[in-house]
Design an enzyme around this catalytic site. Structure first.
Site, PDB file in Angstrom:
ATOM      1  N   LYS A  22       0.833  -1.218   0.000  1.00 13.67           N
ATOM      2  CA  LYS A  22       0.000   0.000   0.000  1.00 13.67           C
ATOM      3  C   LYS A  22       0.859   1.256   0.000  1.00 13.67           C
ATOM      4  O   LYS A  22       0.607   2.188  -0.776  1.00 13.67           O
ATOM      5  CB  LYS A  22      -0.908   0.000   1.232  1.00 13.67           C
ATOM      6  CG  LYS A  22      -1.596   1.332   1.469  1.00 13.67           C
ATOM      7  CD  LYS A  22      -2.282   1.395   2.809  1.00 13.67           C
ATOM      8  CE  LYS A  22      -1.427   1.686   3.993  1.00 13.67           C
ATOM      9  NZ  LYS A  22      -1.346   3.036   4.517  1.00 13.67           N
ATOM     10  N   ASN A  23       1.888   1.287   0.842  1.00 13.18           N
ATOM     11  CA  ASN A  23       2.651   2.525   0.985  1.00 13.18           C
ATOM     12  C   ASN A  23       3.609   2.785  -0.177  1.00 13.18           C
ATOM     13  O   ASN A  23       4.198   3.862  -0.262  1.00 13.18           O
ATOM     14  CB  ASN A  23       3.367   2.559   2.339  1.00 13.18           C
ATOM     15  CG  ASN A  23       2.369   2.772   3.477  1.00 13.18           C
ATOM     16  OD1 ASN A  23       1.222   3.139   3.235  1.00 13.18           O
ATOM     17  ND2 ASN A  23       2.800   2.526   4.702  1.00 13.18           N
ATOM     18  N   ARG A 122       2.078  14.324  13.193  1.00 12.69           N
ATOM     19  CA  ARG A 122       2.300  14.158  11.764  1.00 12.69           C
ATOM     20  C   ARG A 122       2.490  15.490  11.024  1.00 12.69           C
ATOM     21  O   ARG A 122       1.715  15.879  10.148  1.00 12.69           O
ATOM     22  CB  ARG A 122       1.179  13.307  11.143  1.00 12.69           C
ATOM     23  CG  ARG A 122       0.961  12.032  11.901  1.00 12.69           C
ATOM     24  CD  ARG A 122       0.117  11.029  11.177  1.00 12.69           C
ATOM     25  NE  ARG A 122       0.823  10.333  10.115  1.00 12.69           N
ATOM     26  CZ  ARG A 122       0.333   9.328   9.424  1.00 12.69           C
ATOM     27  NH1 ARG A 122      -0.879   8.895   9.677  1.00 12.69           N
ATOM     28  NH2 ARG A 122       1.027   8.761   8.469  1.00 12.69           N
ATOM     29  N   GLN A 126       8.863  19.331   6.834  1.00  7.12           N
ATOM     30  CA  GLN A 126       9.993  18.905   5.990  1.00  7.12           C
ATOM     31  C   GLN A 126       9.605  18.857   4.511  1.00  7.12           C
ATOM     32  O   GLN A 126      10.434  19.104   3.633  1.00  7.12           O
ATOM     33  CB  GLN A 126      10.532  17.542   6.443  1.00  7.12           C
ATOM     34  CG  GLN A 126      11.017  17.535   7.881  1.00  7.12           C
ATOM     35  CD  GLN A 126      12.121  18.556   8.123  1.00  7.12           C
ATOM     36  OE1 GLN A 126      13.147  18.559   7.444  1.00  7.12           O
ATOM     37  NE2 GLN A 126      11.905  19.444   9.086  1.00  7.12           N
ATOM     38  N   ASP A 305       5.008   0.508  11.962  1.00  8.72           N
ATOM     39  CA  ASP A 305       3.759  -0.107  11.488  1.00  8.72           C
ATOM     40  C   ASP A 305       3.605  -1.548  11.970  1.00  8.72           C
ATOM     41  O   ASP A 305       2.568  -2.170  11.719  1.00  8.72           O
ATOM     42  CB  ASP A 305       3.677  -0.060   9.952  1.00  8.72           C
ATOM     43  CG  ASP A 305       3.507   1.364   9.442  1.00  8.72           C
ATOM     44  OD1 ASP A 305       3.257   2.266  10.254  1.00  8.72           O
ATOM     45  OD2 ASP A 305       3.631   1.569   8.209  1.00  8.72           O
ATOM     46  N   ILE A 327       8.753   6.785  16.643  1.00  6.71           N
ATOM     47  CA  ILE A 327       8.365   7.538  15.426  1.00  6.71           C
ATOM     48  C   ILE A 327       7.114   8.400  15.664  1.00  6.71           C
ATOM     49  O   ILE A 327       7.104   9.588  15.370  1.00  6.71           O
ATOM     50  CB  ILE A 327       8.100   6.575  14.236  1.00  6.71           C
ATOM     51  CG1 ILE A 327       9.239   5.561  14.070  1.00  6.71           C
ATOM     52  CG2 ILE A 327       7.855   7.364  12.944  1.00  6.71           C
ATOM     53  CD1 ILE A 327      10.547   6.083  13.541  1.00  6.71           C
TER      54      ILE A 327
HETATM   55  C1  EPZ Z   1       4.550   6.864   6.336  1.00  4.62           C
HETATM   56  O1  EPZ Z   1       3.907   7.941   7.000  1.00  4.62           O
HETATM   57  C2  EPZ Z   1       3.542   5.757   6.265  1.00  4.62           C
HETATM   58  N1  EPZ Z   1       2.383   6.221   5.521  1.00  4.62           N
HETATM   59  C3  EPZ Z   1       3.153   5.302   7.651  1.00  4.62           C
HETATM   60  O2  EPZ Z   1       2.332   4.165   7.533  1.00  4.62           O
HETATM   61  C4  EPZ Z   1       4.403   4.899   8.441  1.00  4.62           C
HETATM   62  O3  EPZ Z   1       4.035   4.631   9.766  1.00  4.62           O
HETATM   63  C5  EPZ Z   1       5.424   6.028   8.403  1.00  4.62           C
HETATM   64  O4  EPZ Z   1       5.697   6.425   7.038  1.00  4.62           O
HETATM   65  C6  EPZ Z   1       6.745   5.655   9.052  1.00  4.62           C
HETATM   66  O5  EPZ Z   1       7.281   4.525   8.414  1.00  4.62           O
HETATM   67  C7  EPZ Z   1       2.387   6.181   4.196  1.00  4.62           C
HETATM   68  O6  EPZ Z   1       3.335   5.746   3.566  1.00  4.62           O
HETATM   69  C8  EPZ Z   1       1.162   6.667   3.507  1.00  4.62           C
HETATM   70  P1  EPZ Z   1       7.025  10.054   8.150  1.00  4.62           P
HETATM   71  P2  EPZ Z   1       4.530   9.407   6.933  1.00  4.62           P
HETATM   72  O7  EPZ Z   1       6.932  11.309   7.360  1.00  4.62           O
HETATM   73  O8  EPZ Z   1       5.175   9.599   5.622  1.00  4.62           O
HETATM   74  C9  EPZ Z   1       7.896  13.344  11.563  1.00  4.62           C
HETATM   75  C10 EPZ Z   1       0.442   2.845   7.844  1.00  4.62           C
HETATM   76  O9  EPZ Z   1      -0.036   2.279   8.866  1.00  4.62           O
HETATM   77  N2  EPZ Z   1       7.774  14.331  10.488  1.00  4.62           N
HETATM   78  O10 EPZ Z   1       8.116   9.089   7.849  1.00  4.62           O
HETATM   79  O11 EPZ Z   1       3.484  10.341   7.388  1.00  4.62           O
HETATM   80  C11 EPZ Z   1       6.568  12.667  11.875  1.00  4.62           C
HETATM   81  O12 EPZ Z   1       5.800  13.427  12.763  1.00  4.62           O
HETATM   82  C12 EPZ Z   1       0.956   4.259   7.954  1.00  4.62           C
HETATM   83  O13 EPZ Z   1       0.498   2.312   6.736  1.00  4.62           O
HETATM   84  C13 EPZ Z   1       8.075  15.666  10.776  1.00  4.62           C
HETATM   85  O14 EPZ Z   1       8.407  16.028  11.899  1.00  4.62           O
HETATM   86  O15 EPZ Z   1       5.633   9.272   8.069  1.00  4.62           O
HETATM   87  C14 EPZ Z   1       7.036  11.343  12.430  1.00  4.62           C
HETATM   88  O16 EPZ Z   1       7.364  11.512  13.779  1.00  4.62           O
HETATM   89  C15 EPZ Z   1       0.687   4.860   9.279  1.00  4.62           C
HETATM   90  N3  EPZ Z   1       7.977  16.579   9.765  1.00  4.62           N
HETATM   91  C16 EPZ Z   1       8.308  11.043  11.647  1.00  4.62           C
HETATM   92  O17 EPZ Z   1       8.728  12.289  11.103  1.00  4.62           O
HETATM   93  C17 EPZ Z   1       7.607  16.219   8.492  1.00  4.62           C
HETATM   94  O18 EPZ Z   1       7.528  17.098   7.628  1.00  4.62           O
HETATM   95  C18 EPZ Z   1       8.152  10.049  10.524  1.00  4.62           C
HETATM   96  O19 EPZ Z   1       7.062  10.416   9.675  1.00  4.62           O
HETATM   97  C19 EPZ Z   1       7.324  14.882   8.218  1.00  4.62           C
HETATM   98  C20 EPZ Z   1       7.423  13.948   9.238  1.00  4.62           C
END
Ligand code: EPZ
Length: 430
Positions: A22-23, A122, A126, A305, A327
Site C-alpha cells: 500500500k505505501n 504528523r 519537511q 507499522d 516515530i
Molecule cells: C509513512 O507515513 C507511512 N504512511 C506510515 O504508515 C508509516 O508509519 C510512516 O511512514 C513511518 O514509516 C504512508 O506511507 C502513507 P514520516 P509518513 O513522514 O510519511 C515526523 C500505515 O499504517 N515528520 O516518515 O506520514 C513525523 O511526525 C501508515 O500504513 C516531521 O516532523 O511518516 C514522524 O514523527 C501509518 N515533519 C516522523 O517524522 C515532516 O515534515 C516520521 O514520519 C514529516 C514527518
C-alpha cells in the site's frame, strides 16, 4: 456498521499470498500523473486508500482504466484541475503526494491538508522545506495547502527528521526540476526505493534510493511505463505475527525476505522458528514465547507499522517486555483495548511495559487505527471465546480481504453488518 466477529483459539496454519505494498502504491499512483503517456501499474492492492486516490485522480481529469482487480492503467494527459479536495481525500495521509507530483509536472498544486491514522501530530514542515528549497512558494489557507513555482530548480535538502513522506514528495518534485537535487538524511524504506524505480522506469534519473543520500538529476519529461509494485512488508509481517500469537505455522508467499529482516529477527528472538526462501517466509511457533525489548526506528530498523502486532505477541510472552515507540507519539491507543482482553500493559510516555499473561479472553473492542486494528484482530484470534472488533474501516484502508485470508488459514472470523448476523455467527460456532 461493519464489524469482525471472531472466535479465538485456533492456531492459524497454511499459506497466504501477500499483495502489493500500500505505501508504495500510493506515491506510485500520484507519480503516474507525471507523464502524458499511459502507465500500467500491476500488483496494485485493492484497499480503501488506493481506491480513494484513484477516485481523486479521476476527479481532476486522469483517465483510469481498471484492467483487473490488481492492475490499473492511468493516462494523465487531460488533467483539468490542480486542486485536489473532498471528504475522502482529506481523510488519507497520502493525498499530500499530489503536491509533489503535480508541482513537479504543472508547477502548481493545491491539496486539502492531509488526515490519516490518528497516531501522532504528523507534521509536514519537511515537505514544505523541500518544496521551498526547489524554488516553490507554499501557502496554507482554509485547510488547503498550495505549492507553486514559475520554475523549479534543483537544490540541496537536508531533512531534519527521517521522513518517508517528505523524501517521496521532494523526490517527485525534483525529478522534473532543472539541475541536480540532493536529499540528505533521506528515508530508506522499500517503498521509497520502489517509487524511485518506478520514476526511473519513466525516464527519471534518481540514484541512491535506499541509502540516506538520494541524488536526482532533473529531466525534461517522463514517459510511459509498465511497473509491478513490490510486496507489502507490513501485511506479510502481520500474518507472521498471527502465526506467533496463535501458535500456528504460516508461510507468507510473494514477499521479499530482505524487507522482512527486522521482523523475522524479532520473531526468532521470541522463540519462533523462521525459515526463509527466495520469495517466502515461514514462521512456526509451538512453544511459549519469550520476552524481549523492541524500539521502532526508520528502515532498516523495526517498523512502527509493526509495533502493535509485536506488542500483542509480547503480551502473551513469558516475562516482562519493553516496547519503545520512537516515530509517532500516539501509537499506543490499542493498549486500552488489549487490557480489556486481559493483557497487563503499562504505558509511560513512549514506552510500553508489558508483563506477559498466559492468555487473552475475547471482548468487544474497537480498532483505533489501521495497524493497531489488525493487531487487535490477531489478539482476538488467539483469545479464548468471542470477540467483536468495531471500526474495521480502518483495517480495510490497508489490508485487502483481511478476514478472508485469515479464514483460509483456519481462523473463525466473519464480517458482520447487523446484530442478526452476529448472532448467526455465534450460533454457527457454538
Ligand atoms: C509513512 O507515513 C507511512 N504512511 C506510515 O504508515 C508509516 O508509519 C510512516 O511512514 C513511518 O514509516 C504512508 O506511507 C502513507 P514520516 P509518513 O513522514 O510519511 C515526523 C500505515 O499504517 N515528520 O516518515 O506520514 C513525523 O511526525 C501508515 O500504513 C516531521 O516532523 O511518516 C514522524 O514523527 C501509518 N515533519 C516522523 O517524522 C515532516 O515534515 C516520521 O514520519 C514529516 C514527518
Amino acid at each position: 456498521m461493519e464489524q469482525y466477529a471472531v472466535y479465538g483459539g485456533n492456531p492459524l496454519v497454511g499459506e497466504v499470498e501477500i499483495g502489493g505494498a500500500k505505501n508504495a502504491a500510493l506515491p506510485i499512483l500520484a507519480a503516474s500523473l507525471m507523464t502524458d503517456e499511459t502507465v500500467l501499474i500491476e500488483n496494485m492492492p485493492d484497499v480503501r486508500d488506493t481506491n480513494i486516490l484513484l477516485d481523486a485522480m479521476q476527479g481532476i481529469g486522469a483517465h483510469v482504466e481498471r484492467v483487473d482487480r490488481h492492475s490499473v492503467k492511468v493516462n494523465a494527459s487531460r488533467i483539468h484541475d490542480l486542486v485536489v479536495e473532498g471528504d475522502s481525500v482529506k481523510k488519507i495521509r497520502a493525498s499530500y503526494y499530489f503536491l509533489g507530483s503535480l508541482l513537479g509536472k504543472y508547477k502548481k498544486a493545491t491539496v486539502v491538508l492531509p488526515g490519516g491514522c490518528d497516531i501522532g501530530c504528523r507534521a509536514i514542515d519537511q515537505h514544505i522545506k523541500g518544496f521551498k528549497a526547489l524554488g516553490a512558494s507554499v501557502k496554507i489557507a482554509h485547510g488547503m495547502i498550495t505549492a507553486e513555482a514559475d520554475h523549479l530548480m534543483g537544490s540541496h535538502v537536508y531533512l531534519d527528521v527521517v521522513s518517508v513522506g517528505a523524501t517521496i514528495n521532494i523526490m517527485m518534485a525534483a525529478v522534473l526540476a532543472e539541475g541536480r537535487t540532493t536529499i540528505e538524511n533521506a528515508a530508506k524504506e522499500p517503498h521509497v526505493v520502489d517509487l524511485a524505480n518506478f520514476l526511473n522506469s519513466m525516464g527519471a534519473n534518481i540514484k541512491g534510493a535506499g541509502t540516506d543520500v538520494i541524488r536526482i538529476r532533473g529531466v525534461e519529461k517522463l514517459h510511459r511505463t509498465e511497473y509491478v509494485i513490490i510486496p507489502d512488508q507490513i501485511e506479510a509481517g502481520t500474518f507472521l505475527f498471527a502465526a506467533a500469537v496463535t501458535k500456528g505455522d504460516i508461510t507468507v508467499r510473494n514477499v521479499i525476505p530482505k524487507h522482512l529482516e527486522s521482523i523475522s529477527a524479532k520473531l526468532s528472538e521470541i522463540g519462533c522458528e523462521v525459515h526463509e526462501s527466495d520469495d517466502a517466509v515461514r514462521v512456526a511457533c509451538s512453544h511459549s514465547l519469550h520476552h524481549t525489548q523492541v524500539k521502532t526506528l526508520p528502515y532498516p530498523g523495526f517498523p512502527t507499522d509493526m509495533q502493535p502486532q509485536i506488542a500483542v505477541a509480547l503480551g502473551l510472552s513469558h516475562g516482562t517486555s519493553i516496547v519503545t515507540e520512537s516515530i509517532f507519539e500516539n501509537r499506543f491507543r490499542y493498549v486500552e483495548e488489549l487490557i480489556r482482553m486481559g493483557a497487563s500493559i503499562k504505558v509511560e510516555g513512549n514506552t510500553a511495559i508489558i508483563d506477559g499473561v498466559p492468555r487473552y479472553t475475547g471482548a468487544s473492542i474497537s480498532a483505533p487505527d489501521l495497524r493497531a486494528g489488525a493487531a487487535l484482530v490477531i489478539a482476538a484470534l488467539a483469545a479464548e471465546g468471542f470477540s467483536v472488533v468495531d471500526d474495521i474501516r480502518y483495517i480495510e484502508r490497508g489490508y485487502e480481504d483481511f478476514h478472508i485470508k485469515l479464514k483460509h488459514l483456519g481462523a473463525q472470523i466473519e464480517k458482520v453488518e447487523s446484530e442478526r448476523e452476529l448472532q448467526k455467527f455465534r450460533l454457527k460456532i457454538s
